[in-house]
Every structure is written in C-alpha cells, then in structure tokens.
Design an enzyme around this catalytic site. Structure first.
Site, PDB file in Angstrom:
ATOM      1  N   GLY A  70      35.388  18.335   9.594  1.00  0.00           N
ATOM      2  CA  GLY A  70      35.581  19.210   8.749  1.00  0.00           C
ATOM      3  C   GLY A  70      36.116  20.684   9.293  1.00  0.00           C
ATOM      4  CD  GLU A  71      37.011  25.523  10.711  1.00  0.00           C
ATOM      5  OE1 GLU A  71      36.527  26.013  11.501  1.00  0.00           O
ATOM      6  OE2 GLU A  71      38.365  24.930  10.874  1.00  0.00           O
ATOM      7  CB  SER A  72      32.584  23.951  13.446  1.00  0.00           C
ATOM      8  OG  SER A  72      33.739  24.534  14.053  1.00  0.00           O
ATOM      9  CB  CYS A 105      35.614  16.014  14.331  1.00  0.00           C
ATOM     10  SG  CYS A 105      36.902  17.010  14.517  1.00  0.00           S
ATOM     11  NE  ARG A 138      36.153  26.035  15.824  1.00  0.00           N
ATOM     12  CZ  ARG A 138      37.080  26.811  15.258  1.00  0.00           C
ATOM     13  NH1 ARG A 138      37.887  27.605  16.052  1.00  0.00           N
ATOM     14  NH2 ARG A 138      37.355  26.779  13.687  1.00  0.00           N
ATOM     15  CB  ILE A 183      41.942  15.876  12.075  1.00  0.00           C
ATOM     16  CG1 ILE A 183      42.394  14.365  11.835  1.00  0.00           C
ATOM     17  CG2 ILE A 183      42.464  16.811  11.197  1.00  0.00           C
ATOM     18  CD1 ILE A 183      41.985  13.927  10.466  1.00  0.00           C
ATOM     19  NE  ARG A 184      42.250  23.419  12.957  1.00  0.00           N
ATOM     20  CZ  ARG A 184      41.753  24.478  12.320  1.00  0.00           C
ATOM     21  NH1 ARG A 184      41.358  24.015  10.952  1.00  0.00           N
ATOM     22  NH2 ARG A 184      41.048  25.355  12.799  1.00  0.00           N
ATOM     23  CG  HIS A 307      37.752  12.826  11.819  1.00  0.00           C
ATOM     24  ND1 HIS A 307      37.202  13.513  10.897  1.00  0.00           N
ATOM     25  CD2 HIS A 307      38.317  13.903  12.427  1.00  0.00           C
ATOM     26  CE1 HIS A 307      37.406  14.799  10.893  1.00  0.00           C
ATOM     27  NE2 HIS A 307      37.922  15.051  12.133  1.00  0.00           N
ATOM     28  CD  GLU A 309      35.113  11.177   9.111  1.00  0.00           C
ATOM     29  OE1 GLU A 309      35.789  12.245   8.959  1.00  0.00           O
ATOM     30  OE2 GLU A 309      34.911  10.539  10.395  1.00  0.00           O
TER      31      GLU A 309
END
Length: 331
Positions: A70-72, A105, A138, A183-184, A307, A309
């Site tokens: 997601g977004e850490s 991630c 990151r 993804i990023r 990822h 998942e």
C-alpha cells in the site's frame, strides 16, 4: 491498480471434530491491499481464519500477521494516530512470542531498520516498526506508472504443511519462477549476515532513487551511520522550458563524477532530446541495472518487495502459512 473487493472478507469456521490443526492470521487493515491478502491466505486451507487488524487488543487473537502493500507513509501516519497500535505492533514483531510476521512492499519498508528515499512531507521521517536489519530504498523502481511484472525466484517450500487442503504441487510447480508484481516497489540494498536472502533481481533504479543512492554512497564514504534519507528531487524545471537533471553517475570507486553535479538538456517543442545514464556501484558497464534483494527471512519475519497477493499464485502465502503453523506447533 490494486484490485478491490466490494464484498466482505470470508469468515471461515474451524471443524475441530476432524482434529485438524487451525491457525488465525491477522492482516493489518489501515490501508492497502489487506483484502487481497485475506483472500489469498484463506484459499490455502479451510482451516485458516483471517482477521483485519485495526486495534492493539486484536493482536492477542492471532498466530501471525501480514503487513500488506500500500502506502507506507499513510500506514505510518494512521498507525501513529491510532492509540497504542504502533507500539503494540513493535512489541509483537520484536518480542519472542514466536508469532511470524510478513511484510509485502510497503509492509517490508515498515519492518526494515533503515530506509532511504522516505517521503519529503513527513517532518520526522518514515515511521518504522523495524525488526530486520535491512537497508531499504523506497520507490526504487519508480512511481505508480512505472509498475511492472517480472520473474522472481521461487519461494522455498513451506516448513510445515499439515493443514487441510495444503499439498505438494510437485517440482515443476514448486521450482517455477514466481510472477513478481512491483508497484511503486522498494528494493533491499543491504541485509545483515543473520538475514537469509530468499530472492534477488537485477533492475535499474528510477532517477529519483539513483539520486538518493548517490547521497547514500557519499554518507557511507564519510563514515556516517545512515538510518533514513528523505526523497531528493532528481530534476529542476527551468523557466525557459529546459530541464536540469542531477547527475547521479558514480565511478567504480563510488565517488561522484568530478565533471559536475548537473546535466543540462534543452527542451525542443514537447520532447526531451536526451537522458543521461545513471551508473551506480554494482551496476554493469552497459546498463544502469544492479542486483538488489527482493525477498528475505529472519527467524519469524518474512519480507518481500513485490505483491504476491494480486497474483493467482499463492506459493508465498503457503510458505507463510507454513511458518505460522510450524511456529504454533513449536510454541
């Protein structure tokens, strides 16, 4: 784009009459792909229950936890703002409770002890849980539009697999490369000797990451102990339409190119005519790619940069289930 589900996560009941072992796995549900992890984990065996973790008291109900992609930065902000949650997670991960943790991630970033390229909007730096002596970069692979899939090493076989529905798929399936979706995505630059490396890939850093890596090399050469470095802008747009790119090229010895720190290029119409190649220590002579780590394990902690998942391949989920099951049986 991460798939989202409009339906609630499955609720699995355990049939104790069959004397089957059962496990309960929590998924941190502050932000990110937690529902996708639930679906993947629950598909491994009907003897698995999942719980969305949002409060500290829920941690006592689980045998292991997944910190999703997601977004850490967002996870850190929400976690810090949720009374007691971040400290409870740190205690869960760092204690000798023998309950495994898996970070994918963004979750991997949270489990690292050191991180470079952290968000510039966080004044005190990225809020980390820690637990594994890793140096993580990151957004190593670029922004959302730079997302991609590539083959990564196959995960190890589960250390324990005596759950209903778990079976050995055979060597052909077990040894096939895993479809890593980045993804990023972050990358692991270094890992301490007590960390088991489970996978590496050869990939080029994005321009912004290359600039951060140049600064990292400078600090290391100066003898600094680097814990965090914020994101550093890789370009400066000029009033006349030209662009100044920071030159992140390093020579073989690691020192910055003495020919200058900036690279000028002019913009004609709407096209940028040329881009510099970014060379870093460890990169091949022909490209700006370098070998980075994408999967590690230290004791009961598992980390993957990609990822799993959002693929149909659940081998990494089976491996983590095996870790949880083995830990519970050895408790």
């Amino acid at each position: 784009t991460i798939r989202r589900s409009s339906s609630p996560p499955l609720s699995i009941s355990i049939n104790m009459a069959n004397n089957q072992p059962s496990i309960t796995i929590g998924v941190l549900a502050l932000q990110g792909a937690f529902e996708e992890h639930q679906r993947s984990i629950e598909s491994v065996s009907p003897s698995i229950t999942t719980i969305q973790i949002r409060t500290p008291d829920q941690l006592s109900q689980i045998d292991g936890i997944i910190l999703p992609g997601g977004e850490s930065t967002a996870m850190g902000l929400i976690g810090d703002a949720t009374t007691g949650l971040w400290e409870a997670l740190r205690e869960f991960v760092h204690s000798d409770n023998n309950k495994p943790t898996w970070g994918t991630c963004a979750g991997m970033i949270l489990l690292a002890e050191r991180c470079v390229g952290t968000s510039a909007v966080i004044t005190k730096g990225q809020s980390l849980i820690g637990g594994v002596d890793l140096l993580v970069c990151r957004n190593y692979f670029g922004s959302q539009i730079s997302s991609f899939e590539m083959s990564t090493p196959a995960p190890p076989l589960p250390p324990c697999s005596n759950l209903e529905g778990m079976k050995n798929e055979g060597d052909e399936v077990n040894n096939a490369p895993f479809p890593g979706v980045f993804i990023r995505a972050p990358a692991i630059l270094t890992a301490s000797p007590d960390v088991e490396v489970l996978g590496k890939v050869v990939a080029a850093p994005c321009r912004a990451a290359a600039v951060v890596l140049r600064e990292l090399e400078r600090k290391i050469e100066a003898g600094e102990d680097v814990i965090q470095i914020g994101v550093m802008d890789a370009l400066e747009r000029k009033e006349d339409g030209g662009i100044t790119y920071t030159d992140a090229r390093l020579q073989n010895g690691g020192a910055a190119d003495a020919s200058g720190s900036n690279y000028e290029e002019e913009k004609k119409e709407t096209n940028i005519q040329e881009r510099i190649n970014i060379d870093l220590p460890g990169a091949s002579d022909e490209t700006n790619a370098r070998e980075v780590i994408c999967a590690v394990r230290k004791g009961t902690i598992l980390c993957t940069a990609f990822h799993p998942e959002i693929t149909d391949d659940v081998r990494w989920h089976k491996y983590f289930v095996g870790m949880v099951l083995a830990a519970k049986q050895n408790a």
